[in-house]
Motif scaffolding. Structure first.
Motif, PDB file in Angstrom:
ATOM      1  N   GLN A 110       0.843  -1.233  -0.034  1.00 44.30           N
ATOM      2  CA  GLN A 110       0.021   0.051  -0.090  1.00 44.30           C
ATOM      3  C   GLN A 110       0.764   1.181  -0.045  1.00 44.30           C
ATOM      4  O   GLN A 110       0.630   2.150  -0.975  1.00 44.30           O
ATOM      5  N   TRP A 111       1.844   1.387   0.902  1.00 45.75           N
ATOM      6  CA  TRP A 111       2.461   2.631   0.866  1.00 45.75           C
ATOM      7  C   TRP A 111       3.589   2.669  -0.330  1.00 45.75           C
ATOM      8  O   TRP A 111       3.838   3.814  -0.673  1.00 45.75           O
ATOM      9  N   GLY A 112       4.029   1.715  -0.810  1.00 48.27           N
ATOM     10  CA  GLY A 112       4.709   1.909  -2.151  1.00 48.27           C
ATOM     11  C   GLY A 112       3.776   2.228  -3.030  1.00 48.27           C
ATOM     12  O   GLY A 112       4.062   3.270  -3.949  1.00 48.27           O
ATOM     13  N   ASN A 113       2.350   2.012  -3.256  1.00 47.71           N
ATOM     14  CA  ASN A 113       1.650   2.390  -4.362  1.00 47.71           C
ATOM     15  C   ASN A 113       1.247   3.869  -3.780  1.00 47.71           C
ATOM     16  O   ASN A 113       1.073   4.953  -4.871  1.00 47.71           O
ATOM     17  N   VAL A 114       1.157   4.209  -2.713  1.00 48.35           N
ATOM     18  CA  VAL A 114       0.807   5.722  -2.261  1.00 48.35           C
ATOM     19  C   VAL A 114       2.153   6.748  -2.731  1.00 48.35           C
ATOM     20  O   VAL A 114       1.900   7.720  -3.488  1.00 48.35           O
ATOM     21  N   GLY A 115       3.274   6.198  -2.637  1.00 49.22           N
ATOM     22  CA  GLY A 115       4.618   6.810  -3.198  1.00 49.22           C
ATOM     23  C   GLY A 115       4.490   6.945  -4.525  1.00 49.22           C
ATOM     24  O   GLY A 115       4.694   7.713  -5.044  1.00 49.22           O
ATOM     25  N   GLY A 116       3.925   5.819  -5.428  1.00 46.32           N
ATOM     26  CA  GLY A 116       3.913   5.802  -6.553  1.00 46.32           C
ATOM     27  C   GLY A 116       2.826   6.513  -7.271  1.00 46.32           C
ATOM     28  O   GLY A 116       2.904   7.489  -8.334  1.00 46.32           O
ATOM     29  N   VAL A 136       1.621   9.475  -5.610  1.00 43.62           N
ATOM     30  CA  VAL A 136       1.934  10.741  -5.662  1.00 43.62           C
ATOM     31  C   VAL A 136       3.107  11.218  -6.538  1.00 43.62           C
ATOM     32  O   VAL A 136       2.976  12.200  -7.318  1.00 43.62           O
TER      33      VAL A 136
END
Lengths: 321, 321
Positions: B212-218, B220
């Motif tokens: 999930q936080w990999g995706n949030v970083g991606g 943004v």
């Protein structure tokens, strides 16, 4: 996709590269965010040979196996060569370790990344950056049992990288603010990766997860906006650091010293034992570094330190003669 | 900080604003990422009165309480007025609801945000955007029991917003790619927020968290880079959607139709029952929207749809006479 080799190859012409140390698990960006360091790395000299096979002729600076299948750079090169079955030659490799194995700043990744980058250069840039990352990840698989990209990606590309996904591999280059400096302190203790893993919880609270991905979003935005305040506020890890930091002597004292002296943030590099501070500008990095090492000196263990701007280049050529 | 009121105030001069509907819980960005919609919102007319107190004189379009303490806009305005004890007057408010309460596109946030934004305008922009967000969040506290900012922030500021932290409040404006269009389908069913909450797990796996936080970083990074491919790959929610989507009839059929017709991503808006697609360009949005509504029509329930570019402005003035 089938690769077509150049018609003539520069056999027996050594190429020497410096492959940088890296900080993975950048605070809230556990497993996804990493950056490349300047001033510390492995030096690799490679050449193409007409004889087939991979020969690691010399390793300086660390006691590491020279057998191809037991060496991370050997395994990475093997993966690369397997992708070009038409190539009938081999590779000769010398490694001078500038990074202590097990220090937590990407020692295995630097060797794997540097080796495949250099050989690719000699092969006329046959492979894409994504393909090189995949080859280097095979070295990581040997080193840690899992094919992570969070050290090899910043080593290869330089700057700050986001591994949005490991499988399928999706690496995003994040722009690095000019004045971003990193300081690393490597305590000379052995921290077994297995212990470092053991303390991790396999389940986390949704609340902590939300806080972590809010911070990852903030950190990525902060890098794009060159907003050091936002970067600083986002450099918070509520999930991994609280448990792993207990394995690192003096962690809380160093963190307090770092933040008091104006560092943007402080955390564990990779799975430790190295710790890092990110700072705005060389002066602040100098000041924060002095405060951190002073805090650690009280413990009485030996340590090494590195500092400098984030390395924007990744692997670079030192000499091609 | 004490606020100094302007020496003369425009009593009894009505100001009418349109406050947009918003998508919160934008895919992987559960609780942190939101965006403002164009073409759908609440219209609010406010004026300053010499008599003290808050009077909600009319509410059109929905059956909502007019008592200040029971109305989200009333509560938000109360918080604002409490911050200016020197102000001896009051506020009169009319609300025309363009957003159905409970639809999952920020109905309460639009009213709260619009009310405080408009009154702040009449007061000569006394308050900072962060302060307005805090006031509007009091409306959210009344509506849902928690003072969330993920709908009020995009309603107030427009575009895409990241709520890095709710407490202390830290909102980051994320640049919105020009061709980013949103389509929303609101199934006319009642989905109780309490049910929508009940299905959430309080603990998640670390592996899902990392994804999930990999995706949030991606996501943004994708917004900053205007990289629609990266945006599309990052629009993945492995934590909330798998459980909440079960409460929304036809979810998987609509998602399949959306992605097949080229939408960048598809997900639940807020806590549902509305669903959204993000698209590159108006044509694609039109095509994806038609496919989504066709997929939903099979179910036989009534629904409304909205579509348009992301609203970059937030609350805007409709008339000041």
């Amino acid at each position: 996709m089938k690769k077509t080799l150049p018609t003539s190859l520069p056999y027996n012409q050594p190429l020497t590269v410096l492959s940088p140390a890296t900080i993975a698990n950048l605070s809230c960006g556990f497993d996804v965010l990493g950056l490349a360091l300047s001033g510390v790395g492995d030096t690799l000299t490679v050449s193409l040979t007409t004889n087939p096979g991979i020969e690691i002729s010399k390793i300086e600076g660390a006691d590491l196996p020279r057998e191809t299948d037991k060496n991370v750079a050997g395994v990475a090169l093997k993966a690369l060569l397997e992708a070009i079955p038409d190539y009938t030659g081999g590779v000769k490799l010398q490694i001078s370790k500038g990074i202590a194995p097990g220090s937590g700043i990407g020692s295995s990744a630097a060797s794997s990344a540097g080796a495949v980058w250099a050989v690719n250069r000699l092969l006329g840039e046959l492979f894409t950056p994504a393909e090189l990352t995949q080859f280097a990840m095979e070295g990581e698989r040997l080193a840690s049992g899992a094919a992570h990209a969070d050290n090899v990606a910043p080593a290869l590309f330089g700057g700050i990288t986001l591994v949005r996904s490991s499988n399928p591999l999706d690496v995003v280059a994040i722009p690095c603010p000019d004045a971003l400096y990193a300081y690393v302190l490597h305590p000379e203790i052995e921290l077994k990766t297995s212990d470092s893993r053991k303390v991790l919880k396999t389940r986390i609270s949704l609340q902590d997860g939300i806080r972590q991905w809010g911070n990852v979003g903030g950190l990525v935005a902060g890098f794009f906006l060159e907003d050091y305040g936002l970067i600083s506020r986002s450099l918070e890890d509520v999930i991994i650091e609280p448990v792993r930091s207990l394995l690192i002597p003096g962690f809380s004292e160093m963190k307090e010293a770092a933040l008091k002296s104006g560092a943007l943030g402080f955390g564990i590099s990779g799975s430790g034992p190295s710790v890092f501070a990110l700072c705005q500008g060389a002066d602040n990095c100098q000041r924060a570094g002095a405060a951190i090492s002073e805090a650690f000196e009280g413990i009485g263990l030996s340590f090494n330190t590195y500092q400098g701007p984030v390395n924007s280049q990744g692997v670079q050529i030192v000499s091609n003669e």
